[in-house]
Design a protein around this motif. Structure first.
Motif, PDB file in Angstrom:
ATOM      1  N   VAL A  43       1.799   3.943  -9.612  1.00  0.00           N
ATOM      2  CA  VAL A  43       1.406   5.308  -9.246  1.00  0.00           C
ATOM      3  C   VAL A  43       0.431   5.767 -10.310  1.00  0.00           C
ATOM      4  N   ASP A  56      -1.961  11.869  -7.009  1.00  0.00           N
ATOM      5  CA  ASP A  56      -1.244  10.615  -7.244  1.00  0.00           C
ATOM      6  C   ASP A  56      -1.724   9.573  -6.238  1.00  0.00           C
ATOM      7  N   ALA A  85       4.642   9.635  -5.539  1.00  0.00           N
ATOM      8  CA  ALA A  85       5.495   9.424  -6.710  1.00  0.00           C
ATOM      9  C   ALA A  85       6.916   9.036  -6.319  1.00  0.00           C
TER      10      ALA A  85
END
Length: 258
Positions: A43, A56, A85
């Motif tokens: 990530v 992200d 995430a």
């Protein structure tokens, strides 16, 4: 047209919010994760011009395939709750390795945070263009083969995957949608003819409040669905996690044909 898109997008966001609340009132929505190992799973943060912010950026490579150079890509469009995430915790990398070990041609996963905009533009924030124009560039930087690409999403992301495939016909070699947050009269129904030639997989639980909408969508598609099923299940990750193996088999086969 832009006003209509904004109104439809607002409707999908409202629908997704209602479904999200329904989801969290239910027990048993933990994912069922295989014991397979993860490969290169990351990530990272990338600056998105289309969204006007840093987002992200998630990628996963099946175990045994190094950094994934040369592998095709399945682009992931999240629903109204989970974000990139969260994907490692949800076991996406393990599902990917498991699919390849069971015989699916190898591919990588790549997805970024689209917020709760139903993957449609809102002012200067355009998550759909991020998926179409920016994520492939980020994937090229990683050495992935973006000439071979598929789409996978659930709930709001299932709607977004179908909408993106309609906006850019034949851009994706397959579309896998879990419980897509569609409703008769929205833009996905209206542009269903644009999916001709794009293999579509549809999965939805029979106890999902969207079940009737999803089966209605199947009836207006220009071709029979190429994969999918309607089995017992609700609008939660418990149900979706049980469908990931079939969806990854479908995506792998389609990407492996090119």
């Amino acid at each position: 047209m832009r006003r209509r898109t904004m109104l439809v997008g607002a409707g999908v966001i409202a629908l997704a919010a209602a479904i999200s609340g329904y989801r969290h009132r239910l027990p048993g929505f933990d994912p069922v994760i295989p014991a397979a190992p993860t490969g290169d799973e990351r990530v990272e943060q990338r600056r998105s011009i289309m969204r006007g912010k840093t987002v992200d950026f998630y990628t996963a490579v099946p175990a045994g395939y190094g950094d994934g150079k040369g592998l095709p890509v399945c682009l992931v469009l999240h629903g109204g709750t989970a974000r990139p995430a969260d994907f490692p915790r949800l076991g996406f990398g393990r599902f990917l390795t498991d699919a390849v070990r069971r015989g699916a041609p190898p591919f990588v996963l790549a997805g970024a945070d689209g917020d709760r905009l139903a993957w449609h533009p809102a002012g200067g924030d355009d998550p759909q263009r991020m998926v179409h124009e920016e994520i492939p560039l980020w994937c090229v930087q990683r050495g992935f083969d973006v000439s071979r690409r598929a789409l996978w999403g659930w709930s709001m992301g299932g709607y977004g995957a179908l909408s993106l495939a309609e906006a850019f016909p034949a851009w994706a070699s397959a579309v896998a949608a879990f419980s897509p947050a569609v409703q008769p009269g929205d833009d996905v129904f209206g542009a269903a003819g644009q999916l001709r030639g794009s293999p579509v997989g549809l999965w939805c639980g029979r106890q999902d409040p969207l079940f009737g909408n999803v089966t209605a969508l199947q009836k207006v598609l220009p071709e029979p669905i190429a994969a999918g099923s309607y089995t017992d299940g609700r609008h939660n990750m418990d149900y979706w996690s049980r469908q990931i193996p079939a969806a990854f088999d479908f995506v792998g086969r389609r990407l492996g044909r090119l």
